[in-house]
Design an enzyme around this catalytic site. Structure first.
Site, PDB file in Angstrom:
ATOM      1  N   GLY A  50       0.825  -1.206   0.000  1.00 41.84           N
ATOM      2  CA  GLY A  50       0.000   0.000   0.000  1.00 41.84           C
ATOM      3  C   GLY A  50       0.854   1.249   0.000  1.00 41.84           C
ATOM      4  N   CYS A  51       0.344   2.319   0.587  1.00 38.84           N
ATOM      5  CA  CYS A  51       1.059   3.595   0.608  1.00 38.84           C
ATOM      6  C   CYS A  51       2.395   3.452   1.330  1.00 38.84           C
ATOM      7  CB  CYS A  51       0.207   4.657   1.305  1.00 38.84           C
ATOM      8  SG  CYS A  51       1.024   6.259   1.461  1.00 38.84           S
ATOM      9  N   PHE A  52       3.474   3.847   0.680  1.00 37.85           N
ATOM     10  CA  PHE A  52       4.794   3.655   1.292  1.00 37.85           C
ATOM     11  C   PHE A  52       5.058   4.552   2.491  1.00 37.85           C
ATOM     12  CE2 PHE A  52       6.600   5.938  -2.778  1.00 37.85           C
ATOM     13  CZ  PHE A  52       5.951   7.114  -2.443  1.00 37.85           C
TER      14      PHE A  52
END
Length: 216
Positions: A50-52
Protein backbone atom coordinates in the site's frame (compact mmCIF):
# COMPACT_ATOMS: atom_id res chain seq x y z
CA UNK A 1 -31.35 23.49 11.98
CA UNK A 2 -28.43 23.19 14.36
CA UNK A 3 -26.75 20.59 12.15
CA UNK A 4 -25.81 23.00 9.39
CA UNK A 5 -23.17 24.95 11.35
CA UNK A 6 -21.52 21.63 12.28
CA UNK A 7 -21.48 20.51 8.66
CA UNK A 8 -20.02 23.84 7.61
CA UNK A 9 -17.32 23.48 10.27
CA UNK A 10 -16.43 19.97 9.11
CA UNK A 11 -16.25 21.18 5.51
CA UNK A 12 -13.98 24.07 6.49
CA UNK A 13 -11.66 21.75 8.41
CA UNK A 14 -11.50 19.33 5.46
CA UNK A 15 -10.76 22.13 3.02
CA UNK A 16 -8.09 23.50 5.34
CA UNK A 17 -6.38 20.10 5.53
CA UNK A 18 -6.52 19.78 1.75
CA UNK A 19 -5.16 23.29 1.22
CA UNK A 20 -2.17 22.86 3.51
CA UNK A 21 -1.44 19.36 2.17
CA UNK A 22 -1.38 20.76 -1.36
CA UNK A 23 0.89 23.59 -0.25
CA UNK A 24 3.31 21.09 1.27
CA UNK A 25 3.46 19.10 -1.97
CA UNK A 26 3.84 22.21 -4.16
CA UNK A 27 6.80 23.44 -2.11
CA UNK A 28 8.35 19.99 -1.64
CA UNK A 29 11.67 18.77 -2.98
CA UNK A 30 10.70 16.57 -5.94
CA UNK A 31 14.22 15.45 -6.82
CA UNK A 32 14.93 11.71 -6.38
CA UNK A 33 16.34 10.62 -3.03
CA UNK A 34 19.76 8.97 -2.87
CA UNK A 35 20.08 5.27 -3.50
CA UNK A 36 20.39 3.51 -0.13
CA UNK A 37 23.79 2.11 0.75
CA UNK A 38 24.16 -1.54 1.77
CA UNK A 39 27.00 -1.93 4.30
CA UNK A 40 28.99 -5.15 4.40
CA UNK A 41 27.10 -7.89 6.19
CA UNK A 42 23.73 -6.27 5.59
CA UNK A 43 20.89 -7.47 3.35
CA UNK A 44 18.22 -5.67 1.34
CA UNK A 45 14.63 -6.39 0.39
CA UNK A 46 11.78 -4.31 -1.10
CA UNK A 47 8.21 -4.59 0.16
CA UNK A 48 4.98 -3.30 -1.35
CA UNK A 49 2.06 -2.99 1.06
CA UNK A 50 0.00 0.00 0.00
CA UNK A 51 1.06 3.59 0.61
CA UNK A 52 4.79 3.66 1.29
CA UNK A 53 4.52 6.47 3.85
CA UNK A 54 3.02 4.05 6.35
CA UNK A 55 5.30 1.08 5.67
CA UNK A 56 8.42 3.24 5.83
CA UNK A 57 7.34 4.62 9.21
CA UNK A 58 6.99 1.09 10.59
CA UNK A 59 10.37 -0.19 9.45
CA UNK A 60 12.21 2.95 10.47
CA UNK A 61 11.29 2.07 14.06
CA UNK A 62 12.67 -1.47 14.10
CA UNK A 63 16.05 -2.27 15.60
CA UNK A 64 18.40 -3.76 13.02
CA UNK A 65 16.96 -1.77 10.12
CA UNK A 66 19.70 0.45 8.72
CA UNK A 67 17.45 2.33 6.31
CA UNK A 68 13.93 2.27 4.90
CA UNK A 69 13.58 4.26 1.67
CA UNK A 70 10.30 4.86 -0.14
CA UNK A 71 10.44 4.28 -3.87
CA UNK A 72 9.26 2.33 -6.89
CA UNK A 73 9.97 -1.05 -8.49
CA UNK A 74 8.33 -3.74 -10.59
CA UNK A 75 7.62 -1.63 -13.67
CA UNK A 76 9.06 -1.04 -17.14
CA UNK A 77 9.31 2.76 -17.27
CA UNK A 78 12.77 4.17 -16.51
CA UNK A 79 13.15 6.85 -13.83
CA UNK A 80 9.45 6.99 -12.94
CA UNK A 81 8.06 9.95 -11.00
CA UNK A 82 5.31 9.87 -8.40
CA UNK A 83 2.94 11.26 -11.04
CA UNK A 84 3.82 8.32 -13.31
CA UNK A 85 3.17 5.87 -10.51
CA UNK A 86 -0.20 7.38 -9.63
CA UNK A 87 -1.57 6.68 -13.11
CA UNK A 88 -0.89 2.97 -12.68
CA UNK A 89 0.41 2.91 -16.26
CA UNK A 90 4.11 2.63 -15.39
CA UNK A 91 3.67 -0.83 -13.90
CA UNK A 92 5.57 0.03 -10.74
CA UNK A 93 4.53 -0.61 -7.18
CA UNK A 94 5.05 1.77 -4.29
CA UNK A 95 7.59 -0.04 -2.13
CA UNK A 96 9.91 0.49 0.79
CA UNK A 97 13.48 -0.63 0.18
CA UNK A 98 14.81 -1.98 3.48
CA UNK A 99 18.48 -2.43 4.35
CA UNK A 100 18.90 -4.49 7.49
CA UNK A 101 21.46 -6.32 9.61
CA UNK A 102 20.45 -10.01 9.68
CA UNK A 103 22.45 -10.46 12.88
CA UNK A 104 20.02 -8.10 14.62
CA UNK A 105 16.75 -8.64 12.75
CA UNK A 106 16.08 -11.69 10.61
CA UNK A 107 14.33 -11.83 7.25
CA UNK A 108 11.61 -13.84 9.00
CA UNK A 109 11.02 -10.96 11.43
CA UNK A 110 11.08 -8.39 8.63
CA UNK A 111 8.30 -10.36 6.92
CA UNK A 112 6.36 -10.96 10.14
CA UNK A 113 5.96 -7.18 10.41
CA UNK A 114 5.01 -7.06 6.72
CA UNK A 115 1.98 -9.33 7.29
CA UNK A 116 0.92 -7.28 10.31
CA UNK A 117 1.32 -3.97 8.47
CA UNK A 118 -1.33 -4.48 5.78
CA UNK A 119 -4.08 -6.68 4.39
CA UNK A 120 -2.41 -9.05 1.90
CA UNK A 121 -5.75 -10.48 0.72
CA UNK A 122 -7.00 -7.43 -1.19
CA UNK A 123 -5.79 -7.39 -4.78
CA UNK A 124 -4.26 -4.07 -5.84
CA UNK A 125 -5.83 -2.28 -2.92
CA UNK A 126 -5.21 -1.10 0.63
CA UNK A 127 -8.23 0.64 2.09
CA UNK A 128 -9.09 3.62 -0.11
CA UNK A 129 -5.78 3.35 -1.99
CA UNK A 130 -6.71 1.49 -5.17
CA UNK A 131 -4.54 0.55 -8.16
CA UNK A 132 -1.76 -1.82 -9.18
CA UNK A 133 0.75 0.59 -7.61
CA UNK A 134 -0.63 -0.46 -4.20
CA UNK A 135 -0.26 -4.21 -4.75
CA UNK A 136 1.03 -6.47 -2.03
CA UNK A 137 4.47 -7.68 -3.06
CA UNK A 138 7.77 -9.01 -1.79
CA UNK A 139 10.75 -8.27 -4.04
CA UNK A 140 13.61 -10.51 -3.00
CA UNK A 141 17.34 -10.20 -3.75
CA UNK A 142 18.55 -13.73 -3.01
CA UNK A 143 17.32 -17.29 -3.39
CA UNK A 144 17.45 -17.65 0.38
CA UNK A 145 15.09 -14.68 0.75
CA UNK A 146 12.70 -16.19 -1.80
CA UNK A 147 12.49 -19.42 0.20
CA UNK A 148 11.93 -17.51 3.44
CA UNK A 149 9.26 -15.37 1.75
CA UNK A 150 7.39 -18.37 0.38
CA UNK A 151 7.45 -20.13 3.75
CA UNK A 152 6.39 -16.93 5.51
CA UNK A 153 3.45 -16.43 3.14
CA UNK A 154 2.27 -19.99 3.70
CA UNK A 155 2.53 -19.61 7.48
CA UNK A 156 0.73 -16.26 7.44
CA UNK A 157 -2.29 -17.64 5.59
CA UNK A 158 -3.72 -19.08 8.81
CA UNK A 159 -4.24 -15.53 10.09
CA UNK A 160 -6.46 -14.52 7.16
CA UNK A 161 -9.84 -15.87 6.08
CA UNK A 162 -9.35 -14.91 2.43
CA UNK A 163 -6.47 -16.13 0.24
CA UNK A 164 -3.27 -14.08 0.36
CA UNK A 165 -2.59 -12.48 -3.02
CA UNK A 166 0.93 -11.20 -2.27
CA UNK A 167 3.30 -11.70 -5.19
CA UNK A 168 6.86 -12.88 -4.52
CA UNK A 169 9.15 -11.67 -7.29
CA UNK A 170 12.87 -11.31 -7.90
CA UNK A 171 13.65 -7.62 -7.64
CA UNK A 172 14.29 -5.47 -10.66
CA UNK A 173 15.52 -1.89 -10.70
CA UNK A 174 14.64 0.05 -7.58
CA UNK A 175 14.07 3.79 -8.01
CA UNK A 176 14.18 5.91 -4.83
CA UNK A 177 11.14 8.15 -4.57
CA UNK A 178 11.25 11.92 -4.39
CA UNK A 179 12.96 13.53 -1.38
CA UNK A 180 9.69 14.81 0.06
CA UNK A 181 8.35 11.25 0.37
CA UNK A 182 11.20 10.16 2.62
CA UNK A 183 10.60 9.94 6.39
CA UNK A 184 7.22 11.43 5.52
CA UNK A 185 5.28 10.42 8.59
CA UNK A 186 7.78 11.76 11.11
CA UNK A 187 8.03 15.08 9.32
CA UNK A 188 4.32 15.55 8.58
CA UNK A 189 2.29 13.69 11.19
CA UNK A 190 1.00 16.92 12.72
CA UNK A 191 0.44 18.63 9.34
CA UNK A 192 -1.08 15.99 7.07
CA UNK A 193 -4.57 14.50 7.54
CA UNK A 194 -3.55 11.13 6.04
CA UNK A 195 -0.78 10.86 8.62
CA UNK A 196 -3.08 11.79 11.48
CA UNK A 197 -6.09 9.67 10.62
CA UNK A 198 -4.62 6.70 8.74
CA UNK A 199 -0.99 6.16 9.72
CA UNK A 200 -1.06 7.26 13.37
CA UNK A 201 -3.81 4.80 14.41
CA UNK A 202 -1.93 1.96 12.71
CA UNK A 203 1.30 2.90 14.49
CA UNK A 204 -0.58 2.94 17.79
CA UNK A 205 -2.15 -0.46 17.07
CA UNK A 206 1.26 -1.96 16.29
CA UNK A 207 2.78 -0.43 19.42
CA UNK A 208 5.34 1.57 17.45
CA UNK A 209 4.23 5.16 17.94
CA UNK A 210 6.58 5.76 20.86
CA UNK A 211 9.54 3.87 19.41
CA UNK A 212 10.92 6.46 17.03
CA UNK A 213 14.62 5.94 16.46
CA UNK A 214 17.21 8.67 16.08
CA UNK A 215 18.51 8.65 12.52
CA UNK A 216 21.92 7.04 12.19
Amino acid sequence: MKIKPVLYSVAIVALTFTYFSNQLVMSADKSPAKMPQVPEGHEQISLGAGCFWCIEAIYNRLDGVKSAVSGYTGGAVKNPTYQDICTGASGHAEVVHIVYDPNVISTETILAWFWKAHDPTTLNRQGNDVGTQYRSAIYYYTVAQRKVAEASRSAAQKDFKSPIVTEITKTGKFYPGEVYHQDYYRQNKSKNSYCRFIIAPKMEKLGLEDKEKVAE
